[in-house]
Design a protein around this motif. Sequence first.
Motif, PDB file in Angstrom:
ATOM      1  N   LEU A 260       8.877  -0.414  -3.856  1.00 29.64           N
ATOM      2  CA  LEU A 260       7.945   0.503  -4.506  1.00 29.64           C
ATOM      3  C   LEU A 260       6.504   0.051  -4.310  1.00 29.64           C
ATOM      4  O   LEU A 260       5.603   0.871  -4.086  1.00 29.64           O
ATOM      5  CB  LEU A 260       8.263   0.596  -6.003  1.00 29.64           C
ATOM      6  CG  LEU A 260       9.538   1.354  -6.385  1.00 29.64           C
ATOM      7  CD1 LEU A 260       9.850   1.161  -7.864  1.00 29.64           C
ATOM      8  CD2 LEU A 260       9.396   2.837  -6.070  1.00 29.64           C
ATOM      9  N   GLY A 261       6.291  -1.275  -4.382  1.00 27.37           N
ATOM     10  CA  GLY A 261       4.946  -1.805  -4.173  1.00 27.37           C
ATOM     11  C   GLY A 261       4.438  -1.537  -2.768  1.00 27.37           C
ATOM     12  O   GLY A 261       3.262  -1.182  -2.579  1.00 27.37           O
ATOM     13  N   ALA A 262       5.333  -1.715  -1.796  1.00 28.85           N
ATOM     14  CA  ALA A 262       4.940  -1.469  -0.403  1.00 28.85           C
ATOM     15  C   ALA A 262       4.614   0.004  -0.177  1.00 28.85           C
ATOM     16  O   ALA A 262       3.631   0.354   0.488  1.00 28.85           O
ATOM     17  CB  ALA A 262       6.056  -1.921   0.535  1.00 28.85           C
ATOM     18  N   LYS A 263       5.445   0.915  -0.742  1.00 25.90           N
ATOM     19  CA  LYS A 263       5.191   2.347  -0.601  1.00 25.90           C
ATOM     20  C   LYS A 263       3.881   2.739  -1.290  1.00 25.90           C
ATOM     21  O   LYS A 263       3.096   3.526  -0.762  1.00 25.90           O
ATOM     22  CB  LYS A 263       6.347   3.148  -1.199  1.00 25.90           C
ATOM     23  CG  LYS A 263       7.624   3.099  -0.379  1.00 25.90           C
ATOM     24  CD  LYS A 263       8.736   3.898  -1.048  1.00 25.90           C
ATOM     25  CE  LYS A 263      10.028   3.825  -0.238  1.00 25.90           C
ATOM     26  NZ  LYS A 263      11.131   4.574  -0.904  1.00 25.90           N
ATOM     27  N   ALA A 264       3.666   2.162  -2.491  1.00 23.02           N
ATOM     28  CA  ALA A 264       2.443   2.472  -3.226  1.00 23.02           C
ATOM     29  C   ALA A 264       1.207   2.025  -2.449  1.00 23.02           C
ATOM     30  O   ALA A 264       0.171   2.712  -2.433  1.00 23.02           O
ATOM     31  CB  ALA A 264       2.474   1.804  -4.603  1.00 23.02           C
ATOM     32  N   GLN A 265       1.312   0.876  -1.775  1.00 22.69           N
ATOM     33  CA  GLN A 265       0.184   0.375  -0.983  1.00 22.69           C
ATOM     34  C   GLN A 265      -0.125   1.322   0.178  1.00 22.69           C
ATOM     35  O   GLN A 265      -1.292   1.601   0.481  1.00 22.69           O
ATOM     36  CB  GLN A 265       0.502  -1.032  -0.462  1.00 22.69           C
ATOM     37  CG  GLN A 265      -0.689  -1.741   0.146  1.00 22.69           C
ATOM     38  CD  GLN A 265      -0.352  -3.189   0.499  1.00 22.69           C
ATOM     39  OE1 GLN A 265       0.796  -3.599   0.425  1.00 22.69           O
ATOM     40  NE2 GLN A 265      -1.354  -3.948   0.878  1.00 22.69           N
ATOM     41  N   GLN A 266       0.924   1.837   0.834  1.00 22.13           N
ATOM     42  CA  GLN A 266       0.735   2.779   1.933  1.00 22.13           C
ATOM     43  C   GLN A 266       0.079   4.071   1.450  1.00 22.13           C
ATOM     44  O   GLN A 266      -0.855   4.601   2.074  1.00 22.13           O
ATOM     45  CB  GLN A 266       2.082   3.100   2.593  1.00 22.13           C
ATOM     46  CG  GLN A 266       2.709   1.936   3.351  1.00 22.13           C
ATOM     47  CD  GLN A 266       4.091   2.269   3.859  1.00 22.13           C
ATOM     48  OE1 GLN A 266       4.613   3.366   3.609  1.00 22.13           O
ATOM     49  NE2 GLN A 266       4.695   1.344   4.579  1.00 22.13           N
TER      50      GLN A 266
END
Length: 539
Positions: A260-266
Amino acid sequence: MIYLQNLTRRFGGRVVLNGLSHRFPEQGCIGLVGVNGSGKSTLLNILCGLDEPDDGSVIKPRDVVIGYLPQEPNPNPMPTLLEEALGGAEYILGLQNRLTEVLALMENSCTDAVAKEYDHIMHELTYLDGFSIESEAKELLCGLGFKTTDFDKDPKTLSGGWRMRIELVRLFLKKPNFLVLDEPTNHLDLPSMEWVERFLKNFRGCLVFVSHDRSLINRLATNILHLHHGEMNAYVGNYDKFLEAYELEQEQIQAQKQNLGAKAQQVQSFVDRFRASASKARQVQSRVKMLQKLYDADTNLKVDDKNPPMSVKLECAKKSGRVVLQAKDLSIGYATPLVKKLSFKLERGQKLAIVGANGIGKSTLIKTLLDITPKLDGSVELGHKVDIAYFAQDQLDYLAPKATMLENVMQLNQHLSMGQARSMLGAFLFKGDDVFKPLNVLSGGEKNRVGLCCLLAKKANTLILDEPTNHLDMQSIDILAESLSVFEGTVLFVSHNRSFIDDVATHILGLNARGQTLLVEGDLERFEAKAAQVEFCWN
């Protein structure tokens, strides 16, 4: 059996139980686990009707008979031990009294109503084994360590621990089909614990219990209920199975949070890049909504934030000689010897557990070795450079109850600075201004931790411990056991916690009612095998 429906309980502004729903089965052994303060005792009290939820309800069928072990013994017991125990069978005794009355009625006029009541009473008494209730009471009392000569004793002459055993018998004689136990093996010696465990395994109803003895939960529980963050989750299997499943869940949650953190960063990068672009306005708005959903999903994923564990590092200021303590032909006791002709040698680095039934002389042996209680015969010799620190069951008697915990620690080692003393207390989870609290306002668990901290402050090379795990939670017990097992010095201790004994002990010394002793190298299983081989009856 019993159904919890959206159960909520708050204390101040803190939600302890948050909308719990759960159906308890008619049969099963359920271990209730969770860190200190997670709400285990609160839930048990609500189940037993001793506390009320703020919201939700507990739905109980009419035929449920709840048995609950109180924290304190009955303050106004019956004149004799046996009568007090039988008081738990109030329903059965009432049936017996009514049966006598009904039989008298039948002699004069046996109406259909009287005959029907007679059949009902006989059925109930037969189902509950009510005709042998006094024999059962005596069997239960003997199983918990009482002698037949004790049955006519006044319960008020007994210690709190023995009176709690009577409460256990009262509870079992009540014939509950839903049993609630909070630390059922407190005040019990190892033989009595084994007897209670066998009884509970044969219990025909639903058992819900809390215990800090990991091995007991593993042997007894068929299911685990885990209280955490105000929520309760159910697991099939014992405590070890629960830990495996829970750790796997935590790993999966961590992986989800990272994704979720990686998707949110993108998504955030896209929003930052095209925020000012009119042609991308609709896409940016869509991404902002997506970002909020990702943040909400991340918030709902709760990672374990359990209380920080104790951090115990036991140090020796100096090394003792090879032989730490030697007893020769030692007899201990008071007017009458409890143990005779005891000879053993304790060497540097050994961890010796003393086991046996309550009242057999374990604490008396420790106090005799320390010269607190005079020996009746024989000798005790301390080795070269032996420095002893003692942890007693009544630890407050050896500390200053009106002094603060910080003052108590510093009084035991004049070389400690305030910073060092506070650091030691911090290892036992006392932070900030907590260290200025006087001992007499602390809970049982907090007093125990202060006593252990005082033990650490002495930096002794030989530790003598009498029931050091009392009031400690499972995590703290495990950490203390690990610290003692790697301690470079020597340990002599009394404990009724099987897991703790097996994790720490290198040798077991058993005492029995005949005044005999048995010393075995190894764990409890090896000791029990040797005791059976040489016919040493230690229970």
